[in-house]
Write a protein that holds these residues in place. Structure first.
Motif, PDB file in Angstrom:
ATOM      1  N   LEU A  41      20.941   3.043  44.297  1.00 48.84           N
ATOM      2  CA  LEU A  41      22.014   2.846  43.645  1.00 48.84           C
ATOM      3  C   LEU A  41      22.965   1.686  43.922  1.00 48.84           C
ATOM      4  CD1 LEU A  41      23.137   6.458  43.291  1.00 48.84           C
ATOM      5  CD2 LEU A  41      22.296   5.136  41.306  1.00 48.84           C
ATOM      6  N   MET A  42      23.331   0.936  42.661  1.00 46.47           N
ATOM      7  CA  MET A  42      24.325  -0.228  42.773  1.00 46.47           C
ATOM      8  C   MET A  42      25.730   0.101  43.168  1.00 46.47           C
ATOM      9  SD  MET A  42      22.671  -2.870  40.020  1.00 46.47           S
ATOM     10  CE  MET A  42      23.199  -4.356  40.761  1.00 46.47           C
ATOM     11  N   LYS A  43      26.429  -0.540  44.321  1.00 41.13           N
ATOM     12  CA  LYS A  43      27.580  -0.173  44.076  1.00 41.13           C
ATOM     13  C   LYS A  43      28.484  -1.089  43.212  1.00 41.13           C
ATOM     14  CE  LYS A  43      27.945   0.992  49.076  1.00 41.13           C
ATOM     15  NZ  LYS A  43      28.407   0.532  50.595  1.00 41.13           N
ATOM     16  N   ALA A  44      29.786  -0.760  42.984  1.00 40.27           N
ATOM     17  CA  ALA A  44      30.443  -1.629  42.086  1.00 40.27           C
ATOM     18  C   ALA A  44      30.718  -3.002  42.351  1.00 40.27           C
ATOM     19  CB  ALA A  44      31.704  -0.658  41.635  1.00 40.27           C
ATOM     20  N   THR A  45      31.523  -3.073  43.522  1.00 40.98           N
ATOM     21  CA  THR A  45      31.852  -4.338  43.861  1.00 40.98           C
ATOM     22  C   THR A  45      31.503  -4.678  45.510  1.00 40.98           C
ATOM     23  OG1 THR A  45      33.953  -3.373  44.891  1.00 40.98           O
ATOM     24  CG2 THR A  45      34.208  -4.233  42.563  1.00 40.98           C
ATOM     25  N   SER A  46      31.303  -5.942  45.557  1.00 47.45           N
ATOM     26  CA  SER A  46      30.966  -6.535  46.803  1.00 47.45           C
ATOM     27  C   SER A  46      32.055  -6.822  47.793  1.00 47.45           C
ATOM     28  CB  SER A  46      29.941  -7.619  46.786  1.00 47.45           C
ATOM     29  OG  SER A  46      30.751  -8.910  46.575  1.00 47.45           O
ATOM     30  N   PRO A  87      30.011  -8.007  39.711  1.00 50.08           N
ATOM     31  CA  PRO A  87      29.783  -9.202  39.637  1.00 50.08           C
ATOM     32  C   PRO A  87      28.651  -9.639  38.874  1.00 50.08           C
ATOM     33  CG  PRO A  87      29.532  -8.256  41.804  1.00 50.08           C
ATOM     34  CD  PRO A  87      30.123  -7.322  41.225  1.00 50.08           C
ATOM     35  N   LEU A  88      27.527  -8.708  38.681  1.00 48.19           N
ATOM     36  CA  LEU A  88      26.159  -9.045  38.130  1.00 48.19           C
ATOM     37  C   LEU A  88      26.635  -9.037  36.640  1.00 48.19           C
ATOM     38  CD1 LEU A  88      23.245  -9.626  38.119  1.00 48.19           C
ATOM     39  CD2 LEU A  88      22.887  -7.164  38.456  1.00 48.19           C
ATOM     40  N   LEU A  89      27.385  -7.909  36.231  1.00 51.99           N
ATOM     41  CA  LEU A  89      27.873  -7.596  34.915  1.00 51.99           C
ATOM     42  C   LEU A  89      28.499  -8.834  34.500  1.00 51.99           C
ATOM     43  CD1 LEU A  89      27.750  -5.724  32.370  1.00 51.99           C
ATOM     44  CD2 LEU A  89      29.816  -4.866  33.179  1.00 51.99           C
ATOM     45  N   ILE A  90      29.480  -9.272  35.020  1.00 54.05           N
ATOM     46  CA  ILE A  90      30.329 -10.658  34.821  1.00 54.05           C
ATOM     47  C   ILE A  90      29.445 -11.609  34.370  1.00 54.05           C
ATOM     48  CG2 ILE A  90      32.033 -12.144  35.589  1.00 54.05           C
ATOM     49  CD1 ILE A  90      33.505  -9.859  37.320  1.00 54.05           C
ATOM     50  N   LEU A  91      28.442 -11.840  35.343  1.00 47.48           N
ATOM     51  CA  LEU A  91      27.522 -13.004  35.284  1.00 47.48           C
ATOM     52  C   LEU A  91      26.549 -12.775  34.041  1.00 47.48           C
ATOM     53  CD1 LEU A  91      26.011 -15.697  36.551  1.00 47.48           C
ATOM     54  CD2 LEU A  91      24.462 -14.006  37.613  1.00 47.48           C
ATOM     55  N   ASP A 128      27.310 -10.303  51.821  1.00 46.66           N
ATOM     56  CA  ASP A 128      26.803  -9.778  50.516  1.00 46.66           C
ATOM     57  C   ASP A 128      26.589 -10.642  49.713  1.00 46.66           C
ATOM     58  OD1 ASP A 128      27.347  -7.223  52.149  1.00 46.66           O
ATOM     59  OD2 ASP A 128      29.224  -6.738  50.818  1.00 46.66           O
ATOM     60  N   ASN A 129      25.294 -10.250  48.768  1.00 42.06           N
ATOM     61  CA  ASN A 129      24.960 -11.020  47.760  1.00 42.06           C
ATOM     62  C   ASN A 129      25.623 -10.443  46.768  1.00 42.06           C
ATOM     63  OD1 ASN A 129      23.820 -12.333  45.555  1.00 42.06           O
ATOM     64  ND2 ASN A 129      21.723 -11.944  46.219  1.00 42.06           N
ATOM     65  N   PRO A 130      26.553 -11.210  45.738  1.00 44.74           N
ATOM     66  CA  PRO A 130      27.421 -10.391  44.718  1.00 44.74           C
ATOM     67  C   PRO A 130      26.347 -10.007  43.589  1.00 44.74           C
ATOM     68  CG  PRO A 130      28.332 -12.648  45.034  1.00 44.74           C
ATOM     69  CD  PRO A 130      27.126 -12.360  45.969  1.00 44.74           C
ATOM     70  N   LEU A 131      25.003 -10.479  43.385  1.00 43.45           N
ATOM     71  CA  LEU A 131      24.001 -10.159  42.624  1.00 43.45           C
ATOM     72  C   LEU A 131      23.487  -8.717  42.661  1.00 43.45           C
ATOM     73  CD1 LEU A 131      22.422 -13.303  41.425  1.00 43.45           C
ATOM     74  CD2 LEU A 131      24.546 -12.333  40.590  1.00 43.45           C
ATOM     75  N   ASP A 132      23.797  -7.980  43.905  1.00 42.25           N
ATOM     76  CA  ASP A 132      23.505  -6.676  44.452  1.00 42.25           C
ATOM     77  C   ASP A 132      24.312  -5.819  43.945  1.00 42.25           C
ATOM     78  OD1 ASP A 132      20.808  -7.976  45.376  1.00 42.25           O
ATOM     79  OD2 ASP A 132      21.707  -8.299  47.320  1.00 42.25           O
ATOM     80  N   TYR A 133      25.417  -6.317  43.541  1.00 38.59           N
ATOM     81  CA  TYR A 133      26.578  -5.197  43.038  1.00 38.59           C
ATOM     82  C   TYR A 133      26.777  -5.376  41.365  1.00 38.59           C
ATOM     83  CZ  TYR A 133      27.136  -5.120  47.988  1.00 38.59           C
ATOM     84  OH  TYR A 133      27.044  -5.019  49.249  1.00 38.59           O
ATOM     85  N   ALA A 134      27.201  -4.140  40.737  1.00 39.96           N
ATOM     86  CA  ALA A 134      27.125  -3.920  39.502  1.00 39.96           C
ATOM     87  C   ALA A 134      28.080  -4.989  38.726  1.00 39.96           C
ATOM     88  CB  ALA A 134      27.501  -2.523  39.370  1.00 39.96           C
TER      89      ALA A 134
END
Length: 802
Positions: free
Chosen positions: A12-17, A32-36, A24-30
């Motif tokens: 499961l993806m955590k919300a924030t890094s 920052p990935l959604l913002i991108l 931490d890679n921001p793209l592994d978290y929900a």
């Protein structure tokens, strides 16, 4: 036999890094990935919309193409890109946000549809809508048999038939509104007919979609589908009985001109979510509940407008594009391989176009519409868009459509919508109407008994009282056939994707889409014009121009041509402040005025509003105005004087005509002045004849005073004008001719008003009188007149920045 294979579920993806500095890679978290993902989608779709703008395509085309490009058909073929930006474990979050945005967007689409208007839909529009649904639906069922025998083997027959029928019979109401506005057809007969038919089509499509969803349930018993459909019908009935009265109560508590209470907005949005929850629980998709509530919200008053203002920009700007990406990720054009698949794509596109266009044309001709209008309606009704994608996505999620069929149907929606604008432009060209020959293009005319037609433009309610009082004094005497005024509301076409506000306002502004009976809308503009029409002998015809400011002049000029008006009256781009000085309302209105002056098919007047008659309509018996005409010479001055003479026929008007003449003793001093080339001896002779006729006509008229003033120079002329500052309205020509005017300073702030008009609006000139600056129609404007408009163009950037 049990299998011992271990299936590894993605974590499961955590919300924030914790940030890149902590590894931490921001793209592994929900989050920052959604913002991108949102930023990437918005930038790409806006860039595509900008590229497609010259082709006049609606933004939905750019969004569909953007979604397909980001999916496995193009950029997604690079698995590293797809796994980094759109990994499978991020898709539930992406789909959830996309569907939440779609939920509120469908609520806004429901706000477009007025159930009362649907009841009043004429027989023609109902017939066109019926033909636009039945023939494509029947052809869709026929096509589904071909697809089931080839690329869609094994799917459930009943749901597949209904989904294919619905997909081919839909007309996208919001997309159609945008296309009509772009093509300047929104307020034409063709546009209103198309919108009426599309509204009926939209409601029918949602009913059919609910049926398709009910049939596509995975329950083994056929009774399940029946229960789903019955519960959906019950939900609609409960909403009508409970939600509708509550919404009406809210709307009544939101008076015109006051901000809508935040608690009503919040309660409505929560109700939309609750309705979505109920319909999703029933099994007919959450979108259906949101759409039903949108339809039930009252369309009158500021309540509906406030809901749109609060919700639309966020939803359509940020969240809705995610839905197109969600669709694009499921669309793989690469699955369409081989001659058979491409042949099926061609068959689906041909069937969709043939059913909609031919069905609509045949019924339109049966309703005795002209052939060109019938073909245009057929092309417009072939518009697909977001609702089409919704149907296809639901079908894909329910397992009714496989990957290949889904890709074919998405491309069909893209192609049919893409071809709408260019084909309509090729067939129907209202903006390029051949110049019709009509006699009365000016106020001055030989047949004084013929009907006078004016096109009065306004952009806000601020202009209405002065405009109505000007109409009152323009109506002349009973000898005439009367005065007809076309009151045109100038509305800017914004970048709002669904154009919901635009459609709503145009419907309210005296031009109902549904029929020619006026809506009982308490809109203050309509109330003002209706009241004036009942109290006077003036015929009022409200109309609307919905266009970008850059091409607003085309709407005004083409409307003037069609209505055969004698004069266009435009609002000045400045309004009067409380201290009496003029302040810029909108700088781009100068551009509109300048273009109209240059291209008008009749005379033009620019009205500088200082409150003629106050802030309300002055009845005929109470009119007591003094009007002054400054006459120097030339075509424009003769037109201004002719208009003044018409106004003087009103019993409450006193007209003072002041003619300025050069003292014969100092005529030699003006020899060095560059006199206007057009002011020839022939023109001077024509002017003397005009004035002689005018003096003869007013010889027994005590309400008209004529005086001639001898002046020695420009300074003395200005002083004389200042001395005549006690009146209610000044009437002057835009480009007067002669030695005196040539000597006046031409470096004025607003060249569109001419030298005398600029003097009358300058801060140094003390007066409370309104000013009407008149330009007489000529087939070719004089060199000085054209040069002054070019001069204005060069200074426009300065005022825009100001």
């Amino acid at each position: 036999m049990a299998s011992n294979t271990t299936i590894k579920c993605p974590s499961l993806m955590k919300a924030t890094s914790n940030g890149v500095f902590q590894g931490d890679n921001p793209l592994d978290y929900a989050l920052p990935l959604l913002i991108l993902q949102i930023c990437l989608v918005v930038v790409l779709t806006r860039l595509l919309a900008y590229i497609l703008r010259p082709l006049r395509q609606p933004r939905v085309i750019a969004e569909i193409i953007g979604g397909v490009l980001l999916g496995p058909s193009a950029l997604g073929r690079n698995h590293k890109f797809l796994d980094a930006v759109f990994p499978p474990r991020s898709l539930p979050v992406l789909d959830t946000i996309a569907n939440l945005g779609l939920l509120f967007f469908l609520f806004l689409v429901g706000l477009e549809l007025d159930p009362r208007s649907l009841k009043r839909t004429g027989k023609k529009a109902l017939s066109i809508a019926f033909a636009g649904i039945t023939l494509p639906f029947a052809l869709g069922i026929g096509t589904s048999y071909v697809l089931r025998g080839t690329i869609s083997q094994g799917v459930s027959q009943a749901p597949f038939l209904v989904f294919m029928g619905v997909a081919l019979s839909i007309t996208a109401f919001p997309v159609l509104a945008r296309i009509l506005a772009e093509l300047k057809l929104l307020t034409t007969d063709v546009g209103r007919m198309a919108m009426s038919a599309a509204a009926v089509n939209d409601v029918a499509a949602w009913i059919l979609l609910a049926l398709a969803i009910a049939l596509s349930g995975t329950g083994r018993s056929p009774l399940v589908s029946l229960w789903v459909f019955l519960c959906g019908s019950g939900f609609v009935i409960v909403c009508i009985l409970i939600a509708s009265p509550i919404f009406k109560w809210m709307a009544r508590r939101c008076p015109e001109g006051e901000p809508v209470d935040e608690i009503y907005i919040c309660a409505t949005l929560v109700a939309v979510l609750a309705a979505g929850f109920v319909t999703d629980s029933i099994g007919i998709h959450a979108l259906f509940g949101a759409f039903v509530l949108g339809v039930l919200v009252p369309k009158e008053g500021p309540f509906a407008g406030a809901l749109v203002e609060k919700v639309e920009d966020l939803v359509s700007g940020l969240f809705l594009p995610l839905y197109f990406v969600s669709s694009g990720l499921k669309t793989n054009v690469a699955t369409i391989q081989g001659a058979q698949s491409w042949g099926l794509l061609g068959l689906v596109i041909f069937t969709a176009c043939f059913g909609k266009i031919v069905g609509t044309i045949l019924v339109s001709l049966w309703c005795k519409l002209p052939f060109k209008e019938a073909v245009t309606l057929g092309l417009l009704m072939n518009t697909k868009g977001l609702v089409e994608l919704i149907v296809l996505n639901i079908g894909k999620d329910r397992g009714v459509l496989n990957d290949q069929t889904f890709a074919i149907m998405v491309l069909m929606a893209l192609v049919t919508t893409f071809i709408t604008t260019p084909t309509v432009i090729a067939v129907y060209k209202p903006a390029q109407i051949a110049k019709s020959e009509y006699k009365h293009r000016t106020i001055r005319r030989k047949e004084s008994s013929s009907q006078l037609r004016l096109l009065s433009c306004f952009h806000s309610t601020r202009n209405i009282p002065t405009l109505i009082n000007l109409m009152e004094v323009s109506r002349g005497t009973g000898k005439r056939e009367g005065l007809r005024v076309y009151a045109m509301h100038l509305m800017e076409l914004t970048e709002r994707s669904s154009a919901i506000l635009m459609v709503h306002k145009a419907r309210k502004n005296g031009m109902p889409f549904w029929n020619k009976v006026r809506d009982s809308d308490p809109n203050q503009i309509i109330v003002a014009f209706d009241a004036f029409e009942h109290l006077s002998r003036v015929s009022i015809r409200p109309t609307t121009a919905i266009s970008p400011m850059s091409s607003m002049h085309e709407d005004i000029c083409s409307s003037a041509e069609r209505k055969r008006v004698a004069m266009i009256i435009l609002p000045f781009h400045k309004h009067m402040r409380l201290d009496g000085h003029l302040e810029t309302t909108r700088a781009d209105l100068r551009y509109v005025n300048r273009r109209v002056l240059e291209h008008a098919p009749c005379s033009v007047g620019i009205l500088v509003d200082r409150g003629l008659g106050g802030t309300s309509h002055v009845s005929a018996s109470n009119v007591n105005y003094t009007i002054i005409v400054f006459f120097f010479g030339g075509h424009d001055d003769r037109e201004a004087l002719s208009y003044g003479a018409l106004m003087a026929e009103h019993p409450g008007i006193s007209l003072n005509v002041v003619r300025f003449m050069v003292d014969p003793k100092v005529v030699g001093e003006f020899a060095r002045v560059d006199i206007n080339d057009s002011y020839s001896p022939e023109a001077r002779s024509e002017e003397e004849e005009f004035l002689a006729e005018f003096k003869e006509n007013i010889s027994n008229n005590g309400s008209i005073k004529y005086e001639e003033l001898m002046v020695n120079n420009a300074t003395e002329t200005v002083d004389m004008i200042r001395a005549h500052n006690r009146c209610n309205l000044f009437l002057v020509g835009r480009m007067p001719e002669g030695q005196l005017v040539a000597a006046l300073n031409k470096n004025s702030e607003c060249p569109e008003l001419g030298p005398v008009g600029n003097l009358l609006i300058s801060p140094d000139f003390s007066t409370t009188a309104s000013v009407l600056v008149v330009q007489q129609y000529q087939s070719q404007l004089s060199r000085d007149s054209l040069n002054s408009l070019k001069e204005e163009e060069s200074t426009e950037g300065e005022y825009d920045s100001h």
